[in-house]
Design an enzyme around this catalytic site. Structure first.
Site, PDB file in Angstrom:
ATOM      1  N   GLY A 117       0.847  -1.197   0.000  1.00  0.00           N
ATOM      2  CA  GLY A 117       0.000   0.000   0.000  1.00  0.00           C
ATOM      3  C   GLY A 117       0.878   1.240   0.000  1.00  0.00           C
ATOM      4  N   GLY A 161       3.986   1.117   2.542  1.00  0.00           N
ATOM      5  CA  GLY A 161       5.034   0.188   2.126  1.00  0.00           C
ATOM      6  C   GLY A 161       5.775   0.680   0.892  1.00  0.00           C
ATOM      7  N   PHE A 216     -12.885  19.290   4.941  1.00  0.00           N
ATOM      8  CA  PHE A 216     -13.109  17.959   5.499  1.00  0.00           C
ATOM      9  C   PHE A 216     -13.461  18.128   6.974  1.00  0.00           C
ATOM     10  CE2 PHE A 216     -11.739  13.536   4.094  1.00  0.00           C
ATOM     11  CZ  PHE A 216     -12.256  13.673   2.823  1.00  0.00           C
ATOM     12  N   GLN A 228     -12.261   3.504  14.507  1.00  0.00           N
ATOM     13  CA  GLN A 228     -13.104   4.544  13.911  1.00  0.00           C
ATOM     14  C   GLN A 228     -14.276   3.951  13.127  1.00  0.00           C
ATOM     15  OE1 GLN A 228     -11.708   7.458  10.616  1.00  0.00           O
ATOM     16  NE2 GLN A 228     -12.074   8.682  12.443  1.00  0.00           N
ATOM     17  N   HIS A 241     -17.002   5.086  10.416  1.00  0.00           N
ATOM     18  CA  HIS A 241     -17.298   6.156   9.467  1.00  0.00           C
ATOM     19  C   HIS A 241     -18.800   6.350   9.422  1.00  0.00           C
ATOM     20  CE1 HIS A 241     -17.352   8.630   5.888  1.00  0.00           C
ATOM     21  NE2 HIS A 241     -16.034   8.674   5.897  1.00  0.00           N
ATOM     22  N   LEU A 295     -17.952   2.697   1.183  1.00  0.00           N
ATOM     23  CA  LEU A 295     -17.859   4.054   1.712  1.00  0.00           C
ATOM     24  C   LEU A 295     -18.437   5.122   0.780  1.00  0.00           C
ATOM     25  CD1 LEU A 295     -16.464   5.691   4.094  1.00  0.00           C
ATOM     26  CD2 LEU A 295     -14.751   6.244   2.394  1.00  0.00           C
ATOM     27  N   THR A 307     -17.520   8.870   0.635  1.00  0.00           N
ATOM     28  CA  THR A 307     -16.489   9.716   1.234  1.00  0.00           C
ATOM     29  C   THR A 307     -17.053  10.913   2.013  1.00  0.00           C
ATOM     30  OG1 THR A 307     -14.650  11.214   0.774  1.00  0.00           O
ATOM     31  CG2 THR A 307     -16.245  10.955  -0.979  1.00  0.00           C
ATOM     32  N   GLU A 308     -16.285  11.310   3.036  1.00  0.00           N
ATOM     33  CA  GLU A 308     -16.593  12.527   3.770  1.00  0.00           C
ATOM     34  C   GLU A 308     -16.600  13.727   2.821  1.00  0.00           C
ATOM     35  OE1 GLU A 308     -15.028  12.621   7.768  1.00  0.00           O
ATOM     36  OE2 GLU A 308     -14.022  14.491   7.260  1.00  0.00           O
ATOM     37  N   ARG A 358     -15.671  12.531  12.758  1.00  0.00           N
ATOM     38  CA  ARG A 358     -16.408  11.299  12.477  1.00  0.00           C
ATOM     39  C   ARG A 358     -17.029  10.656  13.707  1.00  0.00           C
ATOM     40  NH1 ARG A 358     -12.188   8.920   8.013  1.00  0.00           N
ATOM     41  NH2 ARG A 358     -12.809  10.468   6.465  1.00  0.00           N
ATOM     42  N   HIS A 387     -14.321   1.642  10.045  1.00  0.00           N
ATOM     43  CA  HIS A 387     -13.636   2.251   8.908  1.00  0.00           C
ATOM     44  C   HIS A 387     -12.121   2.296   9.048  1.00  0.00           C
ATOM     45  CE1 HIS A 387     -12.988   4.887   5.525  1.00  0.00           C
ATOM     46  NE2 HIS A 387     -12.458   5.822   6.279  1.00  0.00           N
ATOM     47  N   GLU A 424      -1.377   2.319   8.403  1.00  0.00           N
ATOM     48  CA  GLU A 424      -2.514   2.031   9.280  1.00  0.00           C
ATOM     49  C   GLU A 424      -2.217   0.923  10.289  1.00  0.00           C
ATOM     50  OE1 GLU A 424      -6.279   1.933   7.258  1.00  0.00           O
ATOM     51  OE2 GLU A 424      -7.300   1.123   9.020  1.00  0.00           O
ATOM     52  N   ARG A 470      -9.248   9.770  14.375  1.00  0.00           N
ATOM     53  CA  ARG A 470      -8.490  10.298  13.241  1.00  0.00           C
ATOM     54  C   ARG A 470      -9.342  11.249  12.431  1.00  0.00           C
ATOM     55  NH1 ARG A 470      -8.355   9.020   7.590  1.00  0.00           N
ATOM     56  NH2 ARG A 470      -9.778   7.264   7.780  1.00  0.00           N
TER      57      ARG A 470
HETATM   58  C1  FAD Z   1     -13.023   3.204   1.611  1.00  0.00           C
HETATM   59  C2  FAD Z   1     -11.949   3.971   2.295  1.00  0.00           C
HETATM   60  C3  FAD Z   1     -11.697   5.287   1.955  1.00  0.00           C
HETATM   61  C4  FAD Z   1     -10.703   6.006   2.583  1.00  0.00           C
HETATM   62  N1  FAD Z   1     -10.494   7.310   2.237  1.00  0.00           N
HETATM   63  C5  FAD Z   1      -9.518   8.013   2.848  1.00  0.00           C
HETATM   64  C6  FAD Z   1      -9.282   9.371   2.510  1.00  0.00           C
HETATM   65  O1  FAD Z   1      -9.963   9.943   1.667  1.00  0.00           O
HETATM   66  N2  FAD Z   1      -8.298  10.030   3.152  1.00  0.00           N
HETATM   67  C7  FAD Z   1      -7.500   9.430   4.089  1.00  0.00           C
HETATM   68  O2  FAD Z   1      -6.594  10.069   4.606  1.00  0.00           O
HETATM   69  N3  FAD Z   1      -7.680   8.128   4.410  1.00  0.00           N
HETATM   70  C8  FAD Z   1      -8.670   7.413   3.825  1.00  0.00           C
HETATM   71  N4  FAD Z   1      -8.866   6.100   4.171  1.00  0.00           N
HETATM   72  C9  FAD Z   1      -7.884   5.420   5.007  1.00  0.00           C
HETATM   73  C10 FAD Z   1      -6.638   5.066   4.186  1.00  0.00           C
HETATM   74  O3  FAD Z   1      -7.030   4.720   2.887  1.00  0.00           O
HETATM   75  C11 FAD Z   1      -5.872   3.905   4.775  1.00  0.00           C
HETATM   76  O4  FAD Z   1      -5.653   4.115   6.129  1.00  0.00           O
HETATM   77  C12 FAD Z   1      -4.519   3.741   4.098  1.00  0.00           C
HETATM   78  O5  FAD Z   1      -4.665   3.666   2.703  1.00  0.00           O
HETATM   79  C13 FAD Z   1      -3.761   2.543   4.605  1.00  0.00           C
HETATM   80  O6  FAD Z   1      -2.587   2.384   3.848  1.00  0.00           O
HETATM   81  P1  FAD Z   1      -1.456   1.365   4.273  1.00  0.00           P
HETATM   82  O7  FAD Z   1      -0.342   1.568   3.322  1.00  0.00           O
HETATM   83  O8  FAD Z   1      -1.172   1.502   5.710  1.00  0.00           O
HETATM   84  O9  FAD Z   1      -2.117  -0.080   4.085  1.00  0.00           O
HETATM   85  P2  FAD Z   1      -2.920  -0.769   2.879  1.00  0.00           P
HETATM   86  O10 FAD Z   1      -3.091   0.102   1.707  1.00  0.00           O
HETATM   87  O11 FAD Z   1      -4.130  -1.370   3.494  1.00  0.00           O
HETATM   88  O12 FAD Z   1      -1.953  -1.908   2.428  1.00  0.00           O
HETATM   89  C14 FAD Z   1      -1.667  -3.036   3.215  1.00  0.00           C
HETATM   90  C15 FAD Z   1      -0.733  -3.920   2.448  1.00  0.00           C
HETATM   91  O13 FAD Z   1      -0.263  -4.959   3.281  1.00  0.00           O
HETATM   92  C16 FAD Z   1      -0.320  -6.180   2.616  1.00  0.00           C
HETATM   93  N5  FAD Z   1      -0.480  -7.217   3.655  1.00  0.00           N
HETATM   94  C17 FAD Z   1      -1.350  -7.237   4.682  1.00  0.00           C
HETATM   95  N6  FAD Z   1      -1.172  -8.324   5.437  1.00  0.00           N
HETATM   96  C18 FAD Z   1      -0.157  -9.008   4.882  1.00  0.00           C
HETATM   97  C19 FAD Z   1       0.499 -10.238   5.193  1.00  0.00           C
HETATM   98  N7  FAD Z   1       0.165 -10.977   6.247  1.00  0.00           N
HETATM   99  N8  FAD Z   1       1.489 -10.654   4.369  1.00  0.00           N
HETATM  100  C20 FAD Z   1       1.848  -9.916   3.279  1.00  0.00           C
HETATM  101  N9  FAD Z   1       1.279  -8.758   2.954  1.00  0.00           N
HETATM  102  C21 FAD Z   1       0.281  -8.307   3.743  1.00  0.00           C
HETATM  103  C22 FAD Z   1      -1.475  -6.050   1.660  1.00  0.00           C
HETATM  104  O14 FAD Z   1      -1.303  -6.900   0.558  1.00  0.00           O
HETATM  105  C23 FAD Z   1      -1.356  -4.601   1.248  1.00  0.00           C
HETATM  106  O15 FAD Z   1      -0.455  -4.492   0.164  1.00  0.00           O
HETATM  107  C24 FAD Z   1      -9.899   5.384   3.561  1.00  0.00           C
HETATM  108  C25 FAD Z   1     -10.161   4.074   3.916  1.00  0.00           C
HETATM  109  C26 FAD Z   1     -11.215   3.384   3.342  1.00  0.00           C
HETATM  110  C27 FAD Z   1     -11.564   2.036   3.857  1.00  0.00           C
END
Ligand code: FAD
Lengths: 243, 567
Positions: free
Chosen positions: B12, B15, B117, B230, B232, B242, B244-245, B276, B344, B368, B379
């Protein structure tokens, strides 16, 4: 219990046991209105057959994991309503033009290779400004359609050219190239277009428009191919070309 | 065995940003359960906060004001020095993403567009229509392609290798080859995302199991503030996808069955754009007091966008409209959207500091799955995308410094031991003939949504805790159809179940012990915030006997003394 009994016919194949040919397996399952194909697939794997393989993640038509063929039509399983067909039989097959790894999971490597080849990133030579590089609303709008691509490979599976010529770049990669070439901030030299000035590139397209039909995000890859052709002709004729 | 200097787990935003920051100088490997582009970050809609002051209504916005909003939004549980670092980094990383090609929406003057927001004093949320996560994740993935990052897609981590307080890598399952693979690394960073799918009603991707958090916990890394979950306010009924907000940021109304904009009674100034936690509680109260609508898919209120007009909806919220058309058969241009609150975001997570370091040497976490903490008890929208990129970046810098200072070699014995453990675990799964994991998971999720939700109370939390302990017992005998490692999603689900149970146990225990209401943690039996006793982080560590040990840690307060939180 409400809902109708459906028969899901799913093509099963295991590339680790290549001697066993692909065959359909039948699952009967009760479906209440409003369920998507993906929801049913999850239930089949949970409740009936733990060995079934398919990809899924966002379940909201944005991550591009679950492209497959549903009753002959390429689409994302997560956004396809079971009740949208006037039959109680749902046939699921993996995306065409890619090798099957297992069941509905295909090997996307060729798709990603084509994507990587076109240099899918903003190319800049100028030094970055302290703040943002300015872009007008109009210039931003110009790339909107191609920015929306979710790389699900629906178009790749639908493309008739790819089914006979696996060396063809394919709709998604060309749409990505157009997304960058027509970005007002991108500074790649126009001569890079030479790489797609052939049958593996923009001239390979038959303009059958199957990619447009298949795209779940209303992207029109053919538009990008036509636009790239125009740019190429201009570049060839004038020895230059503007973006 | 594979070997890297640095191993990043998770493709994500967090990473990828960490990997892009290191792969020019080190041998970096990135492994991810799903192809990076399929990560949950892709689904983020509304935007990312940074005090750029581009909006004509925000010319005097500053990182300090952003910090204050973040701290206040957190109900004063955020560590203020960390929040400040994040808010000062924000403009830098947004410009960096733009320079890397991110196609933000634009204002007429060509600058990055910003919208209002919730909980923010200024319109500072940078966006690209309602696909901000999509454009950010694509941009970082593109950068990783440009820099030749080595990616291992569809590798699932099953265990972290830690010995004597030092981390040496992971043991993973390569789903496509069908093998158990040990990957040794001098530094490992988890960016495995949140634990949304431990709840029945969640806006999160199906892959958001939180297993990374459980894996770290099992390896002895403390978890922080897990009870802060959290909810939503606006997810569509049925699928909980979702809305969005940003829909409210653009001017959308929340309306009950009497046609009232009920936020008037709860947050008269901020209205729909209160934070939220407050909006979700308000909706729940409206529904509980009989002012919601009812349907087969559950009780709901309306999110009404009709007054925005077709043009604005098509221009700013096209994705929202498509979701409504695809999943509800409703066009928000013409009809109000039926919405309910749903899980959320995971405020809690792996305990890290402002450098993404943990107490384990060579082990880092960002995004996250981590808890720095910058979000505290609640948040703000738009601060999570920001957190992922900022702490991915800062984690990469910390790893660089660590690798330059220290020259330790991975402990081969520890790695072998962990590999044997994973093999044994899978053998056991294949040999038992107990229940299927999905049955236990289904009960777990329903328990969490019913008893550890928006409003909490002692008796219900006790019920939940007892249920979780029962499920933990049953989970010991989970069985799978086949223990073949090749493309076996059922096996992955069974492995992740154990970690999900750990997470739920700690969320519930933390919520049970915290006798106050703060941010997203709202106790009916303790409705007030209590700074005298509870202005502190909850820490959970695994004991020798496998049970959690709870302790507490001070909150870092620098400039902003806790005040009442009014909107
Ligand atoms: C619908 C939605 C809308 C959102 N909109 C907003 C927004 O507008 N603004 C905002 O600030 N935030 C928003 N958020 C929150 C935000 O999107 C997330 O908090 C953020 O994208 C998380 O990113 P990350 O890189 O931490 O993890 P993620 O993008 O969740 O990536 C996790 C990664 O870990 C990998 N992984 C997990 N477990 C394992 C494992 N055991 N072994 C190997 N790989 C693994 C997965 O394959 C993935 O690649 C939103 C969330 C949702 C649900």
């Amino acid at each position: 219990m409400t809902g109708d009994i459906y028969t899901f016919k799913i093509l099963r194949y295991d590339s680790s046991v290549p001697e066993k040919r692909p065959e359909f397996q039948l699952y009967r399952i009760r479906v209440i209105p409003g369920l998507t194909v993906l929801t049913v697939l999850n239930r089949i794997r949970d409740e009936i057959d733990g060995t079934l393989a398919f990809r899924a993640s966002c379940r909201s038509a944005v991550c591009g994991s679950c492209a497959m063929v549903v009753n002959g039509k390429i689409d994302l399983a997560c956004r396809t309503q079971v009740a949208s067909f006037d039959t109680r039989e749902i046939i699921l097959e993996p995306l065409p033009n890619l090798e099957i790894i297992k069941d509905l999971v295909v090997d996307m490597t060729p798709f990603w290779n084509m994507y990587e080849k076109i240099r899918p990133y903003l190319v800049r030579n100028s030094a970055d400004p302290e703040k943002e590089i300015y872009q007008s609303e109009g210039d931003r709008k110009r790339i909107d359609q191609f920015v929306n691509c979710i790389l699900c490979a629906c178009c790749y599976g639908a493309c008739p050219v790819l089914s006979r010529n696996p060396d063809y770049a394919g709709p998604a990669a060309l749409a990505k190239l157009e997304r960058f070439i027509s970005d007002s901030r991108d500074e790649r030299p126009m001569k890079e277009l030479e790489a797609v000035n052939n049958d593996k590139g923009v001239w390979g397209c038959d303009t059958m428009l199957r990619c447009i039909d298949a795209c779940p995000k209303d992207v029109r890859p053919t538009d990008s191919i036509v636009s790239l052709r125009k740019k190429l002709i201009k570049y060839k004729l004038l020895g230059k070309g503007n973006k | 065995m594979l070997k890297h200097d640095v191993l990043i787990v998770g493709g994500g935003l967090a990473g990828l940003r960490a990997a892009v920051g290191l792969c020019d100088r080190y041998n970096v490997g990135l492994i991810s359960k799903v192809h990076p582009i399929r990560s949950h970050s892709i689904a983020a809609q509304g935007g990312i906060n940074a005090a750029l002051a581009n909006n004509p209504d925000a010319k005097d916005d500053t990182p300090d004001k952003h910090t204050f909003d973040t701290v206040k939004g957190s109900d004063y549980l955020a560590d203020q020095h960390a929040a400040e670092i994040m808010c000062y980094e924000a403009p830098k990383i947004v410009y960096e993403m733009e320079h890397w090609g991110c196609p933000f929406s634009r204002f007429p003057d060509g600058t990055i567009a910003q919208r209002p927001f919730g909980g923010a004093g200024y319109p500072r949320t940078c966006y690209s229509a309602d696909i901000t996560g999509h454009v950010l994740l694509n941009t970082l993935f593109e950068r990783s392609v440009a820099r030749g990052l080595h990616i291992y897609p569809e590798f699932v981590v099953a265990q972290l290798v830690v010995k004597d307080g030092e981390c040496y890598g992971v043991v993973a399952i390569d789903q496509i080859k069908g093998e158990i693979v040990a990957i040794s690394a001098r530094a490992t960073l988890f960016a495995t995302g949140g634990y949304g799918r431990t709840y029945y009603y969640s806006t999160n991707a199906l892959t958001n199991t939180g297993s990374g958090i459980g894996i770290a916990y099992k390896a002895g890394v403390p978890l922080k503030d897990m009870e802060f979950v959290q909810f939503h306010p606006t997810s569509i009924i049925g699928t909980n996808i979702l809305m969005t907000e940003g829909a409210r940021g653009e001017g959308g109304y929340l309306v009950n069955k009497n046609g009232e904009r009920f936020m008037e009674c709860y947050a008269p100034k901020a209205m729909e754009l209160a934070p939220r936690d407050i909006v979700s509680r308000s909706i729940t109260t409206e529904i509980e007091e009989g002012r919601g609508f009812e349907s087969e898919l559950g009780k709901y209120v309306h999110l009404d966008l009709r007054h925005l007009g077709r043009e604005k909806i098509l221009e700013r919220l096209p994705g929202i409209r498509n979701i409504c058309l695809d999943f509800l058969g409703i066009d928000p241009v013409l009809e109000p959207i039926p919405i309910m609150p749903a899980q959320h975001y995971s405020m809690g997570g792996i305990d890290t500091n402002e450098k993404s370091e943990t107490v384990i040497k060579g082990f880092y976490a960002a995004g996250e799955c981590a808890c720095v903490s910058v979000h505290g008890a609640n948040r703000l929208g738009g601060n999570s995308l920001l957190e992922t990129i900022v702490f991915g970046k800062l984690g990469a810098i910390a790893i660089d410094n660590y690798l330059q200072a220290i020259n330790s070699e991975p402990d081969a014995k520890a790695i072998e031991q962990a590999t044997n453990d994973v093999e044994a675990k899978i053998r056991k799964l294949g040999n038992s003939n107990g229940e299927k994991s999905f049955r236990i998971l289904d009960e777990l999720r329903k328990t969490m949504s019913a008893y550890v939700g928006i409003f909490r109370i002692k008796q219900e939390l006790e019920t939940a805790l007892n249920k979780i302990i029962e499920l933990e017992g049953r989970a010991k005998n989970v069985s799978i159809t086949s223990s073949n490692l090749f493309m076996n999603y059922e096996l992955i689900g069974a492995i992740e179940l154990e970690y999900m149970l750990d997470i739920c146990h700690i969320i519930t225990l933390g919520a049970f012990l915290r006798e106050e209401s703060r941010g997203a943690h709202s106790r009916r039996d303790f409705p007030q915030r209590n700074d005298t006793d509870w202005l502190k982080h909850t820490m959970a560590t695994i004991r020798e006997d496998g049970k959690p040990e709870i302790s507490y840690k001070d909150v870092v307060i620098t400039k902003y003394q806790p005040m009442e939180r009014k909107y």
